[in-house]
Design a protein around this motif. Sequence first.
Motif, PDB file in Angstrom:
ATOM      1  N   LYS A  20     -10.964 -11.084  -2.780  1.00  0.00           N
ATOM      2  CA  LYS A  20     -10.081 -10.166  -2.058  1.00  0.00           C
ATOM      3  C   LYS A  20      -9.323  -9.217  -2.993  1.00  0.00           C
ATOM      4  O   LYS A  20      -8.082  -9.148  -2.982  1.00  0.00           O
ATOM      5  N   ASP A  47      -7.839  -5.687  -4.600  1.00  0.00           N
ATOM      6  CA  ASP A  47      -7.437  -4.343  -4.176  1.00  0.00           C
ATOM      7  C   ASP A  47      -8.386  -3.306  -4.783  1.00  0.00           C
ATOM      8  O   ASP A  47      -8.682  -2.285  -4.152  1.00  0.00           O
ATOM      9  N   ILE A  48      -8.801  -3.576  -6.005  1.00  0.00           N
ATOM     10  CA  ILE A  48      -9.646  -2.649  -6.757  1.00  0.00           C
ATOM     11  C   ILE A  48     -10.839  -3.406  -7.336  1.00  0.00           C
ATOM     12  O   ILE A  48     -10.671  -4.504  -7.884  1.00  0.00           O
ATOM     13  N   PHE A  96      -3.534   2.020  -6.102  1.00  0.00           N
ATOM     14  CA  PHE A  96      -4.345   1.237  -5.165  1.00  0.00           C
ATOM     15  C   PHE A  96      -4.089  -0.268  -5.186  1.00  0.00           C
ATOM     16  O   PHE A  96      -4.743  -1.008  -4.453  1.00  0.00           O
ATOM     17  N   GLY A  97      -3.186  -0.741  -6.024  1.00  0.00           N
ATOM     18  CA  GLY A  97      -2.878  -2.174  -6.014  1.00  0.00           C
ATOM     19  C   GLY A  97      -3.066  -2.814  -7.369  1.00  0.00           C
ATOM     20  O   GLY A  97      -3.576  -2.198  -8.315  1.00  0.00           O
ATOM     21  N   LYS A  98      -2.683  -4.071  -7.460  1.00  0.00           N
ATOM     22  CA  LYS A  98      -2.645  -4.766  -8.747  1.00  0.00           C
ATOM     23  C   LYS A  98      -3.735  -5.834  -8.892  1.00  0.00           C
ATOM     24  O   LYS A  98      -3.986  -6.302 -10.006  1.00  0.00           O
ATOM     25  N   LYS A  99      -4.351  -6.258  -7.783  1.00  0.00           N
ATOM     26  CA  LYS A  99      -5.385  -7.292  -7.864  1.00  0.00           C
ATOM     27  C   LYS A  99      -6.735  -6.640  -8.148  1.00  0.00           C
ATOM     28  O   LYS A  99      -7.243  -5.877  -7.327  1.00  0.00           O
ATOM     29  N   THR A 115     -12.258  -2.712   2.419  1.00  0.00           N
ATOM     30  CA  THR A 115     -11.039  -3.412   2.009  1.00  0.00           C
ATOM     31  C   THR A 115     -10.643  -3.158   0.556  1.00  0.00           C
ATOM     32  O   THR A 115      -9.544  -3.552   0.144  1.00  0.00           O
ATOM     33  N   THR A 116     -11.512  -2.508  -0.195  1.00  0.00           N
ATOM     34  CA  THR A 116     -11.336  -2.416  -1.648  1.00  0.00           C
ATOM     35  C   THR A 116     -11.629  -1.010  -2.147  1.00  0.00           C
ATOM     36  O   THR A 116     -12.608  -0.383  -1.727  1.00  0.00           O
ATOM     37  N   GLN A 117     -10.799  -0.507  -3.042  1.00  0.00           N
ATOM     38  CA  GLN A 117     -11.076   0.762  -3.708  1.00  0.00           C
ATOM     39  C   GLN A 117     -12.015   0.490  -4.889  1.00  0.00           C
ATOM     40  O   GLN A 117     -11.699  -0.301  -5.776  1.00  0.00           O
TER      41      GLN A 117
END
Length: 417
Positions: A234, A236-237, A178-181, A262-264
């Motif tokens: 903002k 990602d997770i 799901f992303g790194k941020k 916008t976010t998991q």
Amino acid sequence: MTKSITKSGSISRRRLLTTVSAGAALAASPFRINLLQAQEANIKIGFPVPLTGPYGAEAQDQVRAAQLAIAEFNDAGALNGRKAELVVRDDKLNPGEAATRTLELVEKEKVNFVVGSLSAAVQLAINNVTKERGVIFNSISQSDAINEAADFSKYTFHEALNPHMTAGAVGRYAFSKFGKKVAFLTADYAYGHEMVRGFLEVGKTFGIENLGDIRHPLGTTDFSTLLPRIQALKPDILCISNFGRDQQIALKQATDFGVKKTTQIIAPLLSHASRVAAGPQAFEGVIGGCSFYWGLEEKFASTKAFNEAFRKMYDGKLPTDYGALGYGGVRTVLAAVKNAGSVDTDKVIAALEALKYDFYKGPQYYRKCDHQSVQSVLVIQSKSKDLRNESDVFQIISTDEPNEANLRSCEELGHKA
């Protein structure tokens, strides 16, 4: 005057009468009666859990399933007919109260063993009391510290998962997809802190970026000032590391604020009781971890048997995650009592250390250096459609099988090789 001579190996009439009288007095004495009563007394398991407070629903589940373990032990003949009983106390989710209630269980109720807790801090308070008094304590709540050398003793066992295991399993799944941020919303006490540490540790492997850790006190009812700060980052997770009522409210308000668009959202632990209380919308799409889900009955005969026994005892209801921990915590202690043929503390410790068991979720065993139960960790996602029954609220999407590699090493915990 002629002396009375007693031959070697014989006994004078006076001495015989004295001995018989003393024996009769001992047989009739309160000490002798108390000794016999102690031998015949029930095997008592003290069970301090937070029946009142934000984790009350989970604690009630723990009690219900623990009572099932007691009933099964007694129905199977107990320890040569010597039955077990559960002595429940409300620790009110407070370390000081927990210490007081545990002291009462040990010194007043004379419990043989203690099982329980539902807080990282509370279980340490219980453990301090039991280890000082040489009483086995099997904790059924998440904690990293309880396995560390500073808090551990030979009397300390840990049936529950720990944050390193749980956050590791959920993090490995989520950070790869799901992303790194990553941002954190964290309950500001030991449970939350340890979970975040676990996420950050596993996050090193995936190169995550920590956008910030926003903390809140236990019992928070309004997250409206915190959620906009998180959205501004903002991520990602979003890792929501809280539990019980706090988790319910946080997820409801995160849904209302549109965070999921916008976010998991992930959580180290998803509680069955919280999911049912908050409803499907609040938990929709959220991913987390747990130690048990009743749906494991499709994989393990032990889960199926546990589910059926629980249904029979509780009017068709299915056991929950924290209920299963109450069952496992008590059943392992009683299995060790049975294997040892005794309630002697050292014998039961040895039997627990040797135990290889599959009582409700597949294979488990206690690692000898820290008495952590090595077991599977389930990664689950909340569901709202195609429910098979009222308890069918999660889907198992991944499993970390039992593996000591997923635990901190004995050396990291401060235990000598």
